[in-house]
Design an enzyme around this catalytic site. Structure first.
Site, short mmCIF file in Angstrom:
data_model
loop_
_atom_site.label_atom_id
_atom_site.label_comp_id
_atom_site.label_asym_id
_atom_site.label_seq_id
_atom_site.Cartn_x
_atom_site.Cartn_y
_atom_site.Cartn_z
N CYS A 111 13.82 7.84 -7.07
CA CYS A 111 13.29 9.02 -6.37
C CYS A 111 14.30 10.15 -6.26
O CYS A 111 13.95 11.27 -5.85
CB CYS A 111 12.78 8.63 -4.99
SG CYS A 111 11.58 7.32 -5.08
N HIS A 147 13.31 14.55 -0.71
CA HIS A 147 12.41 13.59 -1.36
C HIS A 147 11.31 13.23 -0.38
O HIS A 147 11.55 13.03 0.81
CB HIS A 147 13.19 12.33 -1.78
CG HIS A 147 12.28 11.23 -2.19
ND1 HIS A 147 11.25 11.43 -3.10
CD2 HIS A 147 12.19 9.93 -1.80
CE1 HIS A 147 10.59 10.30 -3.24
NE2 HIS A 147 11.14 9.37 -2.47
N ASN A 189 4.28 9.36 -1.94
CA ASN A 189 5.61 9.35 -2.55
C ASN A 189 5.45 9.30 -4.07
O ASN A 189 5.03 8.29 -4.61
CB ASN A 189 6.37 8.12 -2.04
CG ASN A 189 7.76 7.99 -2.64
OD1 ASN A 189 8.11 8.68 -3.59
ND2 ASN A 189 8.55 7.08 -2.10
N1 ACO Z 1 -0.83 -0.81 7.71
C1 ACO Z 1 -0.66 -1.48 8.84
N2 ACO Z 1 0.45 -2.19 9.12
C2 ACO Z 1 1.42 -2.18 8.19
C3 ACO Z 1 1.31 -1.49 6.97
C4 ACO Z 1 0.11 -0.78 6.74
N3 ACO Z 1 -0.10 -0.08 5.62
N4 ACO Z 1 2.43 -1.67 6.28
C5 ACO Z 1 3.24 -2.45 7.01
N5 ACO Z 1 2.62 -2.77 8.17
C6 ACO Z 1 3.10 -3.60 9.25
C7 ACO Z 1 4.24 -4.51 8.84
O1 ACO Z 1 3.72 -5.66 8.22
C8 ACO Z 1 4.89 -4.81 10.18
O2 ACO Z 1 4.17 -5.85 10.77
P1 ACO Z 1 4.94 -7.03 11.56
O3 ACO Z 1 5.68 -6.33 12.67
O4 ACO Z 1 3.84 -7.88 12.01
O5 ACO Z 1 5.84 -7.65 10.53
C9 ACO Z 1 4.63 -3.55 10.99
O6 ACO Z 1 3.65 -2.79 10.29
C10 ACO Z 1 5.85 -2.68 11.22
O7 ACO Z 1 6.61 -2.70 10.05
P2 ACO Z 1 7.91 -1.83 9.92
O8 ACO Z 1 8.54 -2.14 8.61
O9 ACO Z 1 8.75 -1.88 11.14
O10 ACO Z 1 7.28 -0.36 9.90
P3 ACO Z 1 8.02 0.95 9.74
O11 ACO Z 1 7.83 1.78 10.93
O12 ACO Z 1 9.43 0.77 9.26
O13 ACO Z 1 7.21 1.64 8.55
C11 ACO Z 1 7.46 1.97 6.20
C12 ACO Z 1 7.11 0.99 7.31
C13 ACO Z 1 6.44 3.09 6.22
C14 ACO Z 1 7.44 1.25 4.86
C15 ACO Z 1 8.86 2.56 6.48
O14 ACO Z 1 9.78 1.52 6.73
C16 ACO Z 1 9.38 3.39 5.32
O15 ACO Z 1 8.88 4.46 5.02
N6 ACO Z 1 10.45 2.93 4.69
C17 ACO Z 1 11.05 3.66 3.58
C18 ACO Z 1 10.23 3.47 2.37
C19 ACO Z 1 10.69 4.36 1.26
O16 ACO Z 1 11.22 5.42 1.46
N7 ACO Z 1 10.42 3.88 0.06
C20 ACO Z 1 10.60 4.63 -1.10
C21 ACO Z 1 11.98 4.70 -1.59
S1 ACO Z 1 12.07 5.73 -2.94
C22 ACO Z 1 11.95 4.88 -4.43
O17 ACO Z 1 12.93 4.77 -5.11
C23 ACO Z 1 10.64 4.33 -4.90
#
Ligand code: ACO
Length: 323
Positions: A109, A233, A263
């Protein structure tokens, strides 16, 4: 350093809109969760990485008043190439009728900013006119039944034409980096789907982006107040807010597209830039801060001076010939 200028920009998104309601209908998720946790409302699925790249590049060329054959350097940032061999840039180069060099660049990314910095360095080394394209179709490598990743990613492409000039440098400072010890928090095996430790990526992304952005601001001797537009990003609005707050850049100065694109990986900064430029948010002399991060874990920041005084471009086919 030789001067350079962005003379054209363009974006391309596939036609199929996938809304949060579409996911809600078949996964254990909700529009509320997705919007609150990510800021994403919808994303686009479809097309190929090369097809989207060609479309965004054609728009950028049109805006620049250039033809493909006037391009002697094509940098295609992508994490989702059409094939392993040859490079996707080969197809794009052929379809656009470019001449000279073309290669793919995989910095996940952070790819668009890595590509921009690489292209400007090669313009400084003697190339005349570059196309920098970020294009990704991550929907193809995302498990659409995995709520942890499916809701995050979309497909798209963003492109710019960058021309060597006798004027001011385009990039006032840049910072490219990587922490390879973090490869396992975000990866995709060949033939597999993206695997991500979301929380960990979030934490590392905020820290890497802030530190990298601070380095380029310092190097460029520019304060956060002087930045007209912050083009981060587009992974998660909460990451962008956390970074913006730490840098002292208010949301009014963010370029945001993730609400309707998700994304789009290497494409995201190019798409956000194109939308902002089309919306008239940039004028000559404005300072733009790009900052990206991605799998690797890579990061890339750059302070860019937009436009500038009218300048002669280098080589045949200068601006006068565009009339
Ligand atoms: N709907 C509902 N619940 C969900 C979903 C969803 N779509 N996805 C995850 N959850 C749940 C999880 O299972 C977790 O449940 P649990 O507590 O029972 O285990 C709960 O929500 C909370 O999970 P967290 O990981 O704490 O949620 P967070 O607030 O961190 O949000 C997210 C998750 C959106 C993925 C966030 O961590 C994030 O954006 N991380 C960065 C991701 C990113 O930038 N990725 C791209 C990198 S770039 C590249 O190179 C591709």
């Amino acid at each position: 350093m030789r001067g350079a200028q962005i003379t054209g920009w363009g974006l391309s998104l596939p036609d199929t809109v996938v809304t949060n309601a579409d996911f809600e209908a078949r996964l254990d998720t909700s529009d509320k969760w997705i919007v609150e946790r990510t800021g994403i409302k919808e994303r686009r699925h479809g097309g190929t990485t090369s097809g989207l790249a060609v479309e965004s590049a054609r728009r950028a060329l049109e805006r620049a008043g250039r033809r493909g054959q006037e391009i002697d350097l094509l940098v295609l940032a992508t994490t989702s190439p059409d094939q392993t061999v040859p490079a996707t840039s080969s197809w794009v180069h052929h379809q656009l009728g470019c001449r000279g060099a073309a290669f793919d660049l995989n910095a996940a990314c952070a790819g668009f900013v890595y590509g921009l910095v690489t292209a400007v360095a090669l313009l400084d080394a003697g190339h005349e006119r570059a196309l920098v394209i970020g294009s990704d179709t991550l929907s193809q490598i995302t498990d659409q039944n995995d709520r942890n990743t499916a809701v995050l990613f979309g497909d798209g492409s963003g492109a710019v034409v960058v021309e060597a000039t006798e004027g001011e440098p385009l990039i006032l400072a840049h910072d490219l980096g990587l922490d390879g010890s973090l490869t396992r928090i975000l990866y995709c095996d060949r033939g597999g789907f993206i695997v991500m430790e979301g929380r960990e990526v979030f934490r590392k992304a905020v820290r890497a982006t802030v530190e990298s952005a601070e380095r380029v601001l310092k190097q460029a001797d520019v304060t956060a107040e002087e930045i007209t537009l912050f083009i981060p990003h587009q992974a998660n609005i909460r990451i962008i807010d956390a970074v913006g707050q730490r840098l002292g850049i208010d949301p009014a100065r963010y370029a945001i597209c993730l609400d309707h694109t998700g994304n789009t990986s290497a494409a995201s900064c190019g798409i956000a830039l194109s939308e902002a430029a089309d919306a008239g948010r940039l004028k000559d002399g404005d300072l733009v801060l790009f900052s990206g991060f991605g799998a690797g874990m890579t990061w890339a920041s750059a302070v860019v001076r937009w436009g500038g005084a009218p300048v002669a471009t280098i080589g045949a086919g200068g601006p006068g010939e565009r009339e």
